[in-house]
Design an enzyme around this catalytic site. Structure first.
Site, PDB file in Angstrom:
ATOM      1  N   SER A 154       3.546  -2.443 -11.085  1.00  0.00           N
ATOM      2  CA  SER A 154       3.361  -1.967  -9.707  1.00  0.00           C
ATOM      3  C   SER A 154       3.004  -0.484  -9.691  1.00  0.00           C
ATOM      4  O   SER A 154       3.794   0.370 -10.093  1.00  0.00           O
ATOM      5  CB  SER A 154       4.635  -2.195  -8.897  1.00  0.00           C
ATOM      6  N   HIS A 197      -0.363  -4.594  -9.942  1.00  0.00           N
ATOM      7  CA  HIS A 197       0.176  -4.958  -8.634  1.00  0.00           C
ATOM      8  C   HIS A 197      -0.021  -3.798  -7.664  1.00  0.00           C
ATOM      9  O   HIS A 197       0.463  -2.681  -7.906  1.00  0.00           O
ATOM     10  CB  HIS A 197       1.660  -5.293  -8.817  1.00  0.00           C
ATOM     11  N   ASP A 247       0.687  -2.345  -4.017  1.00  0.00           N
ATOM     12  CA  ASP A 247       1.552  -2.497  -2.845  1.00  0.00           C
ATOM     13  C   ASP A 247       0.895  -1.822  -1.652  1.00  0.00           C
ATOM     14  O   ASP A 247       0.890  -0.597  -1.544  1.00  0.00           O
ATOM     15  CB  ASP A 247       2.928  -1.890  -3.125  1.00  0.00           C
ATOM     16  N   MET A 301       0.877  -0.987   2.159  1.00  0.00           N
ATOM     17  CA  MET A 301       1.848  -0.871   3.267  1.00  0.00           C
ATOM     18  C   MET A 301       1.231  -0.098   4.426  1.00  0.00           C
ATOM     19  O   MET A 301       0.502   0.876   4.210  1.00  0.00           O
ATOM     20  CB  MET A 301       3.098  -0.137   2.774  1.00  0.00           C
ATOM     21  N   HIS A 358      -0.664  -7.062  -2.988  1.00  0.00           N
ATOM     22  CA  HIS A 358       0.486  -7.477  -2.183  1.00  0.00           C
ATOM     23  C   HIS A 358       0.403  -6.779  -0.835  1.00  0.00           C
ATOM     24  O   HIS A 358       0.655  -5.575  -0.737  1.00  0.00           O
ATOM     25  CB  HIS A 358       1.762  -7.088  -2.969  1.00  0.00           C
ATOM     26  N   MET A 400       1.661  -5.810   2.569  1.00  0.00           N
ATOM     27  CA  MET A 400       2.830  -5.690   3.450  1.00  0.00           C
ATOM     28  C   MET A 400       2.337  -5.029   4.735  1.00  0.00           C
ATOM     29  O   MET A 400       2.649  -3.878   5.033  1.00  0.00           O
ATOM     30  CB  MET A 400       3.923  -4.868   2.755  1.00  0.00           C
ATOM     31  N   MET A 414      10.688 -11.772  -2.598  1.00  0.00           N
ATOM     32  CA  MET A 414      11.112 -10.369  -2.613  1.00  0.00           C
ATOM     33  C   MET A 414      12.591 -10.311  -2.997  1.00  0.00           C
ATOM     34  O   MET A 414      13.423 -11.001  -2.402  1.00  0.00           O
ATOM     35  CB  MET A 414      10.913  -9.730  -1.232  1.00  0.00           C
ATOM     36  N   GLY A 428       9.113  -2.176   1.118  1.00  0.00           N
ATOM     37  CA  GLY A 428       8.855  -0.844   1.688  1.00  0.00           C
ATOM     38  C   GLY A 428       8.900   0.269   0.658  1.00  0.00           C
ATOM     39  O   GLY A 428       8.128   1.217   0.756  1.00  0.00           O
ATOM     40  N   PHE A 429       9.786   0.147  -0.309  1.00  0.00           N
ATOM     41  CA  PHE A 429       9.953   1.241  -1.258  1.00  0.00           C
ATOM     42  C   PHE A 429      10.251   0.709  -2.661  1.00  0.00           C
ATOM     43  O   PHE A 429      10.867  -0.352  -2.799  1.00  0.00           O
ATOM     44  CB  PHE A 429      11.105   2.160  -0.819  1.00  0.00           C
ATOM     45  N   GLY A 430       9.848   1.487  -3.658  1.00  0.00           N
ATOM     46  CA  GLY A 430      10.210   1.174  -5.035  1.00  0.00           C
ATOM     47  C   GLY A 430      11.599   1.715  -5.325  1.00  0.00           C
ATOM     48  O   GLY A 430      12.184   2.433  -4.511  1.00  0.00           O
ATOM     49  N   GLY A 431      12.126   1.349  -6.478  1.00  0.00           N
ATOM     50  CA  GLY A 431      13.390   1.924  -6.948  1.00  0.00           C
ATOM     51  C   GLY A 431      14.632   1.420  -6.240  1.00  0.00           C
ATOM     52  O   GLY A 431      15.691   2.046  -6.315  1.00  0.00           O
ATOM     53  N   ASP A 433       9.767  -9.715  -7.071  1.00  0.00           N
ATOM     54  CA  ASP A 433       9.360  -8.324  -6.875  1.00  0.00           C
ATOM     55  C   ASP A 433      10.496  -7.500  -6.290  1.00  0.00           C
ATOM     56  O   ASP A 433      10.977  -7.786  -5.195  1.00  0.00           O
ATOM     57  CB  ASP A 433       8.152  -8.326  -5.910  1.00  0.00           C
ATOM     58  N   GLY A 434      10.905  -6.479  -7.062  1.00  0.00           N
ATOM     59  CA  GLY A 434      11.900  -5.535  -6.565  1.00  0.00           C
ATOM     60  C   GLY A 434      13.130  -5.446  -7.450  1.00  0.00           C
ATOM     61  O   GLY A 434      13.785  -6.454  -7.699  1.00  0.00           O
ATOM     62  N   GLY A 457       7.846  -1.732 -11.158  1.00  0.00           N
ATOM     63  CA  GLY A 457       7.288  -0.402 -10.934  1.00  0.00           C
ATOM     64  C   GLY A 457       8.071   0.636 -11.704  1.00  0.00           C
ATOM     65  O   GLY A 457       7.636   1.119 -12.759  1.00  0.00           O
TER      66      GLY A 457
HETATM   67  C1  DX5 Z   1       8.471  -3.011  -2.749  1.00  0.00           C
HETATM   68  C2  DX5 Z   1       7.254  -3.391  -3.525  1.00  0.00           C
HETATM   69  C3  DX5 Z   1       7.454  -3.487  -4.982  1.00  0.00           C
HETATM   70  C4  DX5 Z   1       7.903  -2.216  -5.661  1.00  0.00           C
HETATM   71  C5  DX5 Z   1       8.825  -2.587  -6.773  1.00  0.00           C
HETATM   72  O1  DX5 Z   1       8.239  -3.173  -1.398  1.00  0.00           O
HETATM   73  O2  DX5 Z   1       6.729  -4.632  -3.094  1.00  0.00           O
HETATM   74  O3  DX5 Z   1       6.301  -3.999  -5.644  1.00  0.00           O
HETATM   75  O4  DX5 Z   1       6.856  -1.454  -6.195  1.00  0.00           O
HETATM   76  O5  DX5 Z   1       9.325  -1.429  -7.311  1.00  0.00           O
HETATM   77  P1  DX5 Z   1      10.532  -1.401  -8.352  1.00  0.00           P
HETATM   78  O6  DX5 Z   1      10.077  -2.142  -9.563  1.00  0.00           O
HETATM   79  O7  DX5 Z   1      10.708   0.059  -8.576  1.00  0.00           O
HETATM   80  O8  DX5 Z   1      11.696  -2.038  -7.661  1.00  0.00           O
HETATM   81 ZN    ZN Z   2       5.070  -5.536  -4.346  1.00  0.00          ZN
END
Ligand code: DX5
Ligand code: ZN
Length: 218
Positions: A7, A32, A34, A36, A65, A67, A136, A141-144, A172-173, A194
């Site tokens: 990601s 991937h 993302d 948004m 992906h 969103m 999901m 919305g956010f990574g990490g 994913d996530g 990611g």
């Molecule tokens: C979140 C995204 C994910 C995100 C995952 O809304 O869809 O693809 O990048 O990030 P990690 O791997 O850091 O959880």
């Molecule tokens: Zn994603």
């Protein structure tokens, strides 16, 4: 072996082409993206231009992906930009079956993403029309973010619904070495990561660990 979708959300956006090359060289199978819109999710990220510019830099499978609200208005733009797969959020589509038909008519793969609280019944009557279901394991919305364990039984249930269909189960996530093992054992076939990839100093080892997590040693 599971496929790893790297990601870009966790990559350094000031040097995306380098980051893509690093992920590719490390053995990632898919890229991937993302996307948004600040409406369906609180964050704003990238549009078709980013996909188009990176298309010239990589031969990887482009997993987009979406969103976003009203994804039907953007399918053609992402297709023209070079997407190999378009995944829409079930919660953003009033006419989900129609949106999936629109993606398929472009001649690329079609996926549906389900938020953590959305039941599998949302895609029960669509399974024959899909190439991928994305579960999901965080709120989008956010990574990490932290992995939500309730997705594990959901993966198992989806696997039994899929039967012998050729359908990818993507998660994913919050995927890391530990959660990768759990989701793989439950039946996931594509893992999105990611932070676990781009947050690592050693991408080769990071991708390898995710790919082999939970594999039975010979
Ligand atoms: C979140 C995204 C994910 C995100 C995952 O809304 O869809 O693809 O990048 O990030 P990690 O791997 O850091 O959880
Ligand atoms: Zn994603």
């Amino acid at each position: 072996m599971v496929k790893i979708a790297a990601s870009l959300l966790a990559a350094d956006f000031s040097k995306l082409a380098d980051e893509v090359r690093r992920a590719e060289e490390a053995g990632a199978d898919w890229l991937h993206f993302d996307v948004m819109d600040g409406h369906f999710v609180p964050n704003i990220t990238m549009g078709p231009q980013v996909v188009r510019d990176l298309r010239n830099k990589s031969g990887l499978f482009f997993d987009v992906h979406l969103m976003i609200e009203n994804p039907e208005n953007y399918l053609e733009k992402f297709y023209e930009a070079g997407a190999d797969l378009l995944t829409v959020s079930a919660e953003a589509c009033v006419h989900l079956h129609k949106v999936i038909q629109m993606i398929r008519s472009l001649g690329i793969k079609a996926g549906v993403a389900l938020n953590p609280a959305t039941p599998l019944s949302a895609i029960k009557y669509l399974l024959d029309d899909l190439d991928l279901v994305l579960l999901m394991s965080v709120n989008p919305g956010f990574g990490g973010q932290k992995f939500i364990p309730a997705v594990i039984p959901k993966i198992r249930e989806l696997k039994s619904m899929v039967k012998d269909r050729k359908l990818e189960i993507q998660v994913d996530g919050g995927i890391n070495d530990q959660t990768a093992r759990q989701v793989r054992e439950a039946g996931a076939t594509v893992l999105v990561a990611g932070t676990a990839i781009f947050g690592s100093d050693d991408l080769v080892t990071a991708v390898k660990m995710l790919k082999t997590a939970g594999e039975k040693s010979p």
